[in-house]
Structure formats: structure tokens, C-alpha cells
Design an enzyme around this catalytic site. Structure first.
Site, PDB file in Angstrom:
ATOM      1  CG  ASP A  45      -0.337  -0.046   2.531  1.00  0.00           C
ATOM      2  OD1 ASP A  45       0.967  -0.098   2.664  1.00  0.00           O
ATOM      3  OD2 ASP A  45      -1.246  -0.020   3.442  1.00  0.00           O
ATOM      4  CB  SER A  46       4.535   1.737  -0.268  1.00  0.00           C
ATOM      5  OG  SER A  46       4.577   0.562  -0.972  1.00  0.00           O
ATOM      6  CG  ASP A  84       0.676  -3.931   2.201  1.00  0.00           C
ATOM      7  OD1 ASP A  84       1.251  -4.747   3.194  1.00  0.00           O
ATOM      8  OD2 ASP A  84       1.610  -2.944   1.933  1.00  0.00           O
ATOM      9  CE  LYS A 112       3.436  -5.900   4.487  1.00  0.00           C
ATOM     10  NZ  LYS A 112       2.794  -4.491   5.230  1.00  0.00           N
ATOM     11  CD  GLU A 114       0.708  -1.488   8.137  1.00  0.00           C
ATOM     12  OE1 GLU A 114       0.950  -1.353   6.872  1.00  0.00           O
ATOM     13  OE2 GLU A 114       0.341  -0.638   9.014  1.00  0.00           O
ATOM     14  CD  GLU A 181       8.041   0.222   7.777  1.00  0.00           C
ATOM     15  OE1 GLU A 181       8.243   1.179   7.322  1.00  0.00           O
ATOM     16  OE2 GLU A 181       7.149  -0.508   7.524  1.00  0.00           O
TER      17      GLU A 181
END
Length: 263
Positions: A45-46, A84, A112, A114, A181
Site C-alpha cells: 500500500d506504499s 497488502d 499482509k 499490520e 519495520e
């Protein structure tokens, strides 16, 4: 090239063979990455920041991640693709299943998410329904407004212990891969040693099983690039050379170095 699977990455951890991963968003770059030896890629999602020009990842939608996953799959048919799950697309286990279904059908091998131990029910539900899960701990960009910016996480002893316990709990719930991260090297080592699943670092030193960089950071395209990144294009002089050098330096333990890490 044979398809890369979770078994491949697990074998690398067991053999202590470091591996390089990268973010990918389209077929052309995905093809180049695969040709230069990158076997696992993240449709991150960057893209909200690198492709869309936003100041965070929060505006990215499930449909956008699915679109870019299809593009990357077309360019790298044998790569292991992690997609993501965007902001607020897995707020409940049931919602996570719907999101994951969309991304897996678009070509992802894994999703993925978070967050910490609040995700245990979600990880269990997804893995029980044949969706492999990668957890993301430390600096989780979707929580930028909670953190008050993009800051190193786990520097205090109690924070480090909580991150380690979250990682163990999520692995026990079924998570099969982890991304760390922006955490201190000592914490990255403790978590990597504690988990049986492969751990991929970004800003976590060279003690993790694998490394990942945002492709734009690797190619020197990011204004005010983060401390943990390196401009491989400047050093190598060509796109292919930059990716090849990145892979080589990760596998040999030459990247990241101390100046790319946090203590």
C-alpha cells in the site's frame, strides 16, 4: 524458474540463507525483478505514496491493491506475491476474509496485515480458510496518526517485549511470515530468533532472514529517502545492475549496514 512458495522461504530460514524482496506495482518492473533473482515481491500500500503522491498509505483501496496484484502477477508468474490489506479493510475477521478473497483471486499468494495481538482472531480465521498471512510489526505505516509520525518503534524495554510477545502470539495463531519495520537491531534479532517463520526486515538491521525495500527507495527516486534505504542505482549505473546489486548484497549480508540501522 520454479514457482517460489512458502516452503522455499522456510527452507532459506532453516539454511540461514538470506533473501531479498522488494515492492512491485506493475508487470514491467516485476519481470525485471524476477529476472534479477528476486523471488518474493510485495504489492504494497506504499503505492499510495510512491504512485499516487499521497502523504500516507491510508487512501489506498482494496480494488487498487487487487489491480496492481494482477499487474505484478502478469509480469512475474512464478514469484511469491504478498498483497497488502489496506487501511480499515480488516477491521473485523469477517471483513478480512472478504478482502483477502479479493486479493488472493487477483493473484496473491499471501496477504499482509499490520498490528499486534488484537489480530489473533483474524489470523486464525484467515489461515483456517486457506489464506496465508504475513504479519507486520514495529513501525506500521497505517498507524502513522497514532504514532504521531514515522518513528522507530520498540526502543523502550516494555515496548520491545510487547512486540516480541505479539510476534510469538501471532505465529502461534497461524501467521507464516513476518515483516519488522524500523526497530532496533537487538529487538529484530530477538524476534527473528524467537520465530520459526521467516522474518523480513526493513530498517531492522541485517539480522533478519530477509530484507525488503520500496523499489523507489532502491532506485534513488524518493525525495528525502529514509535512513534504512540505499540508492543502488547510483552505485550500479543501470536498473538491472541496481536490482542485481541489491540481491547480491542482501544475500552476502553486506546490506543493510550499520548506517542503515537503528540501535
Amino acid at each position: 524458474m520454479k514457482p517460489t512458495t512458502l516452503s522455499t522461504l522456510n527452507r532459506y530460514k532453516q539454511e540461514k540463507k538470506k533473501f531479498a524482496t522488494i515492492t512491485a506495482y506493475d508487470a514491467s518492473f516485476a519481470r525485471l525483478f524476477a529476472q534479477e533473482g528476486i523471488q518474493a515481491m510485495l504489492i504494497g500500500d506504499s503505492l499510495g505514496m510512491t504512485l499516487q503522491g499521497h502523504s500516507s498509505t491510508l487512501p489506498v483501496t482494496v480494488e487498487q491493491i487487487a489491480y496492481h496484484t494482477r499487474c505484478v502477477r502478469a509480469g512475474a508468474p512464478n514469484a511469491f506475491l504478498i498483497a497488502d490489506m489496506p487501511f480499515m479493510s480488516y477491521a473485523t475477521p469477517e471483513q478480512a476474509c472478504l478482502t483477502a478473497g479479493t486479493l488472493m483471486q487477483a493473484g496473491a499468494n499471501m496477504v499482509k496485515i499490520e498490528g499486534g495481538n488484537w489480530l489473533i482472531p483474524t489470523v486464525k480465521m484467515l489461515t483456517e480458510r486457506a489464506v496465508p498471512v504475513c504479519i507486520h510489526l514495529g513501525l506500521t505505516p497505517q498507524s502513522v496518526n497514532v504514532f504521531g509520525g514515522y518513528k522507530v518503534q520498540g526502543r523502550k524495554d516494555y515496548e520491545a517485549e510487547q512486540l516480541k510477545q505479539d510476534a510469538i502470539a501471532l505465529e502461534n495463531a497461524g501467521a507464516q511470515l513476518a515483516v519488522l519495520e524500523c526497530v532496533p537491531v537487538s529487538l529484530a534479532k530477538a524476534i527473528t530468533d524467537a520465530l520459526t517463520v521467516p522474518v523480513i526486515g526493513i530498517g531492522a538491521g541485517n539480522v533478519t532472514d530477509g530484507q525488503i525495500l520500496v523499489m523507489h527507495d532502491l532506485l534513488g527516486l524518493t525525495p528525502q529517502a529514509p535512513k534504512f534505504s540505499k540508492d543502488f542505482l547510483q552505485e550500479a549505473g543501470s536498473l538491472k545492475g541496481a536490482v542485481s546489486l541489491y540481491v547480491q548484497q542482501v544475500e552476502q549480508g553486506l546490506f543493510p549496514q550499520e548506517q542503515h540501522s537503528f540501535n
